[in-house]
Enzyme design. Structure first.
Site, PDB file in Angstrom:
ATOM      1  N   ASN A  10      62.404  43.004  46.686  1.00  0.00           N
ATOM      2  CA  ASN A  10      61.746  43.578  47.622  1.00  0.00           C
ATOM      3  C   ASN A  10      61.107  44.877  47.316  1.00  0.00           C
ATOM      4  O   ASN A  10      61.930  45.973  47.117  1.00  0.00           O
ATOM      5  CB  ASN A  10      62.709  43.860  48.928  1.00  0.00           C
ATOM      6  N   LYS A  12      59.550  47.091  49.165  1.00  0.00           N
ATOM      7  CA  LYS A  12      59.158  47.931  50.171  1.00  0.00           C
ATOM      8  C   LYS A  12      57.994  48.526  50.023  1.00  0.00           C
ATOM      9  O   LYS A  12      56.982  47.953  49.585  1.00  0.00           O
ATOM     10  CB  LYS A  12      60.420  49.025  50.034  1.00  0.00           C
ATOM     11  N   HIS A  94      65.081  42.919  57.809  1.00  0.00           N
ATOM     12  CA  HIS A  94      65.602  43.999  57.017  1.00  0.00           C
ATOM     13  C   HIS A  94      66.176  45.125  57.552  1.00  0.00           C
ATOM     14  O   HIS A  94      65.696  45.461  58.586  1.00  0.00           O
ATOM     15  CB  HIS A  94      64.419  44.508  55.982  1.00  0.00           C
ATOM     16  N   GLU A  96      65.854  48.225  57.302  1.00  0.00           N
ATOM     17  CA  GLU A  96      64.946  49.273  57.526  1.00  0.00           C
ATOM     18  C   GLU A  96      64.012  48.838  58.895  1.00  0.00           C
ATOM     19  O   GLU A  96      63.514  49.692  59.611  1.00  0.00           O
ATOM     20  CB  GLU A  96      63.930  49.384  56.349  1.00  0.00           C
ATOM     21  N   GLU A 164      73.089  42.380  53.328  1.00  0.00           N
ATOM     22  CA  GLU A 164      72.842  43.675  52.970  1.00  0.00           C
ATOM     23  C   GLU A 164      73.696  44.769  53.851  1.00  0.00           C
ATOM     24  O   GLU A 164      72.947  45.232  54.899  1.00  0.00           O
ATOM     25  CB  GLU A 164      71.377  43.869  52.823  1.00  0.00           C
ATOM     26  N   GLY A 170      69.763  51.066  48.673  1.00  0.00           N
ATOM     27  CA  GLY A 170      69.032  52.412  48.235  1.00  0.00           C
ATOM     28  C   GLY A 170      69.758  53.461  48.040  1.00  0.00           C
ATOM     29  O   GLY A 170      69.461  54.626  47.815  1.00  0.00           O
ATOM     30  N   SER A 210      71.751  47.844  46.331  1.00  0.00           N
ATOM     31  CA  SER A 210      71.986  48.681  44.910  1.00  0.00           C
ATOM     32  C   SER A 210      72.427  47.956  43.946  1.00  0.00           C
ATOM     33  O   SER A 210      73.158  48.142  42.943  1.00  0.00           O
ATOM     34  CB  SER A 210      72.935  49.857  45.140  1.00  0.00           C
TER      35      SER A 210
END
Ligand code: PEP
Length: 247
Positions: A10, A12, A94, A96, A164, A170, A210
């Site tokens: 991904n 992003k 996701h 985010e 996730e 991240g 990560s």
């Protein structure tokens, strides 16, 4: 049947024509484990150039899609547009999208249904925040995110689930092998109870958060970890080492 290992990248909102070309070149020239399904997800503006250039059996995914047909939805991409361009995958849910763009589990389920109805395959992301984990609510939170989708779809053959934990995305704080396996095992059990043992057995559950070339090998040994969704490290040459985690 054994579940085929799956590694998604991904990107992003990162990249330029030049940097994405370098990632594609690296993948095209690498020796990739043939037993791994690989899907990379550049920002929407780069979907076509990426799909046109990537080879080595690597597929391309959009990072999002809208659930309605073409129309007055300024700024959105529709499922039909992805299909029209030969894009076969989309990432949905996701963290985010859930946290920054306030997408609800119901909206994500509607998008999942729209994507599947048009023949796309979906990487469906779920995961808990640190606060939720510390409150002992990890599995409840993930299952309620999944339940919204269970309520709307019946065919899970084109869905890959990505677990996730939000606190691991991240941040450099990867879940321990044990934490990840515990969550994946509990999710698979839940799928068996809520959908069917066959769907639970066949559905791939990826770990994301990560993942890098150092921690991927241990995670990959776990019985319920069927691959990875990789953010930051998918932009680096070491992404190939993650794809080849089982070699
Ligand atoms: C992600 O964005 O899905 C992700 C897992 O990011 P990172 O690997 O950078 O934690």
């Amino acid at each position: 049947m054994a579940r085929k290992f799956f590694v998604g990248g991904n990107f992003k909102a990162n990249g330029s024509l030049k940097s994405i070309q370098a990632i594609v070149d690296n993948l095209n020239n690498a020796k990739l484990d043939p037993n791994v399904e690989v899907v990379i997800s550049p920002p929407s503006l780069f979907l076509l150039p990426t799909a046109e250039k990537v080879s080595n059996n690597v597929k391309v995914a959009a990072q999002n899609v809208f659930d309605k047909p073409d129309g007055a939805w300024t700024g959105e991409l529709t499922v039909k547009m992805l299909v029209d361009h030969g894009i076969e995958w989309v990432i949905l849910g996701h963290s985010e999208r859930r946290t920054i763009f306030k997408e609800s589990s119901e909206f994500i389920a509607d998008k999942t249904k729209a994507a599947l109805d048009s023949g796309l395959s979906v990487i469906l992301c779920i995961g808990e925040t640190l606060e939720e984990r510390e409150a002992g609510r990890t599995i409840d939170v993930c299952c309620s995110q999944l339940q919204a989708v269970v309520d709307k779809i019946s065919d899970w053959s084109k869905v890959v689930i990505a677990y996730e934990p939000v606190w691991a995305i991240g941040t450099g704080k990867v879940a321990t092998t044990e934490q990840a396996q515990d969550a994946h095992g509990a999710l698979r059990k839940w799928l068996a109870e809520k959908i069917s043992p066959e769907v639970a057995e066949a559905t791939r559950i990826l770990y994301g958060g990560s993942v890098n070339e150092k921690n991927c090998k241990d995670l990959a040994t776990q019985p319920d970890i069927d691959g990875f969704l990789v953010g930051g490290a998918s932009l680096k040459p070491a992404f190939v080492d993650i794809i080849n985690a089982n070699l």
